[in-house]
Design a protein around this motif. Structure first.
Motif, mmCIF file in Angstrom:
data_model
loop_
_atom_site.group_PDB
_atom_site.id
_atom_site.type_symbol
_atom_site.label_atom_id
_atom_site.label_comp_id
_atom_site.label_asym_id
_atom_site.label_seq_id
_atom_site.Cartn_x
_atom_site.Cartn_y
_atom_site.Cartn_z
ATOM 1 N N PRO A 133 -23.613 23.437 -69.688
ATOM 2 C CA PRO A 133 -23.245 22.287 -70.512
ATOM 3 C C PRO A 133 -22.756 22.656 -71.914
ATOM 4 O O PRO A 133 -22.058 21.873 -72.537
ATOM 5 C CB PRO A 133 -24.529 21.469 -70.599
ATOM 6 C CG PRO A 133 -25.389 21.936 -69.494
ATOM 7 C CD PRO A 133 -24.972 23.350 -69.207
ATOM 8 N N LYS A 134 -23.097 23.840 -72.409
ATOM 9 C CA LYS A 134 -22.605 24.239 -73.720
ATOM 10 C C LYS A 134 -21.100 24.472 -73.672
ATOM 11 O O LYS A 134 -20.411 24.324 -74.664
ATOM 12 C CB LYS A 134 -23.322 25.508 -74.200
ATOM 13 C CG LYS A 134 -24.762 25.253 -74.580
ATOM 14 C CD LYS A 134 -25.431 26.501 -75.071
ATOM 15 C CE LYS A 134 -26.886 26.217 -75.413
ATOM 16 N NZ LYS A 134 -27.583 27.398 -75.838
ATOM 17 N N TYR A 149 -19.080 16.112 -71.112
ATOM 18 C CA TYR A 149 -19.905 16.298 -72.300
ATOM 19 C C TYR A 149 -20.187 17.764 -72.559
ATOM 20 O O TYR A 149 -19.967 18.613 -71.692
ATOM 21 C CB TYR A 149 -21.238 15.547 -72.142
ATOM 22 C CG TYR A 149 -22.138 16.134 -71.068
ATOM 23 C CD1 TYR A 149 -23.180 16.998 -71.397
ATOM 24 C CD2 TYR A 149 -21.952 15.838 -69.724
ATOM 25 C CE1 TYR A 149 -24.000 17.540 -70.421
ATOM 26 C CE2 TYR A 149 -22.767 16.360 -68.752
ATOM 27 C CZ TYR A 149 -23.789 17.217 -69.103
ATOM 28 O OH TYR A 149 -24.595 17.757 -68.130
ATOM 29 N N THR A 150 -20.660 18.041 -73.761
ATOM 30 C CA THR A 150 -21.151 19.361 -74.130
ATOM 31 C C THR A 150 -22.560 19.199 -74.665
ATOM 32 O O THR A 150 -22.949 18.121 -75.120
ATOM 33 C CB THR A 150 -20.264 20.033 -75.198
ATOM 34 O OG1 THR A 150 -20.145 19.163 -76.316
ATOM 35 C CG2 THR A 150 -18.897 20.364 -74.647
ATOM 36 N N LYS A 151 -23.309 20.258 -74.602
ATOM 37 C CA LYS A 151 -24.674 20.262 -75.116
ATOM 38 C C LYS A 151 -24.607 20.802 -76.536
ATOM 39 O O LYS A 151 -24.124 21.898 -76.772
ATOM 40 C CB LYS A 151 -25.538 21.167 -74.240
ATOM 41 C CG LYS A 151 -26.993 20.992 -74.436
ATOM 42 C CD LYS A 151 -27.465 19.775 -73.685
ATOM 43 C CE LYS A 151 -28.969 19.826 -73.529
ATOM 44 N NZ LYS A 151 -29.493 18.576 -73.011
ATOM 45 N N GLY A 206 -30.085 19.739 -78.914
ATOM 46 C CA GLY A 206 -30.767 19.084 -77.810
ATOM 47 C C GLY A 206 -30.052 17.844 -77.322
ATOM 48 O O GLY A 206 -30.579 17.112 -76.476
ATOM 49 N N ASP A 207 -28.845 17.573 -77.831
ATOM 50 C CA ASP A 207 -28.129 16.345 -77.496
ATOM 51 C C ASP A 207 -26.995 16.590 -76.502
ATOM 52 O O ASP A 207 -26.314 17.607 -76.558
ATOM 53 C CB ASP A 207 -27.525 15.713 -78.754
ATOM 54 C CG ASP A 207 -28.572 15.277 -79.755
ATOM 55 O OD1 ASP A 207 -29.655 14.825 -79.332
ATOM 56 O OD2 ASP A 207 -28.303 15.380 -80.971
ATOM 57 N N ASN A 208 -26.774 15.608 -75.635
ATOM 58 C CA ASN A 208 -25.586 15.573 -74.789
ATOM 59 C C ASN A 208 -24.545 14.779 -75.558
ATOM 60 O O ASN A 208 -24.762 13.613 -75.875
ATOM 61 C CB ASN A 208 -25.886 14.861 -73.466
ATOM 62 C CG ASN A 208 -26.929 15.582 -72.648
ATOM 63 O OD1 ASN A 208 -26.906 16.794 -72.535
ATOM 64 N ND2 ASN A 208 -27.850 14.831 -72.074
#
Length: 108
Positions: A28-29, A91-93, A96-98
């Protein structure tokens, strides 16, 4: 015997390399996607996505540059989103948030 051992070592190395490539692509990053139904939506702020059970709803912060698209990929206004619509969120990380940067409507 040595050829067999070398063959097993080579096969294991290939499998490990393939498995690593698969997990890296879904990081996700680097960017990921999730599909579900809009549970809550606050334009310009937050989107909560209901995914398949038994998963808990997933919250996304909306980036300042988030884009919205219809099923054909054409850009639409944020006001076009409503509860219970099926969507795909890119989305990206971040920490700690999406953080969503693209929301696309999907057909039934």
């Amino acid at each position: 015997m040595i050829k067999t051992i070398l063959g097993v070592i080579c096969a294991a190395a290939l499998l490990i390399g393939f498995a690593h490539a698969q997990t890296s692509a879904a990081d996700p990053k680097a960017g990921a996607e999730m599909t579900g139904t809009i549970k809550e939506y606050t334009p310009g702020s937050v989107l909560v996505l209901e995914t398949l059970a038994p998963s808990e709803p997933v919250q996304f912060k909306l980036s300042k540059n988030v884009t919205y698209a219809d099923t054909d990929g054409k850009v639409i206004d944020a006001a076009g989103l409503t509860k219970n619509q099926k969507i795909r969120v890119h989305y990206t990380k971040v920490g700690g948030d999406n953080v969503a940067d693209k929301v696309t409507l999907i057909g039934n």
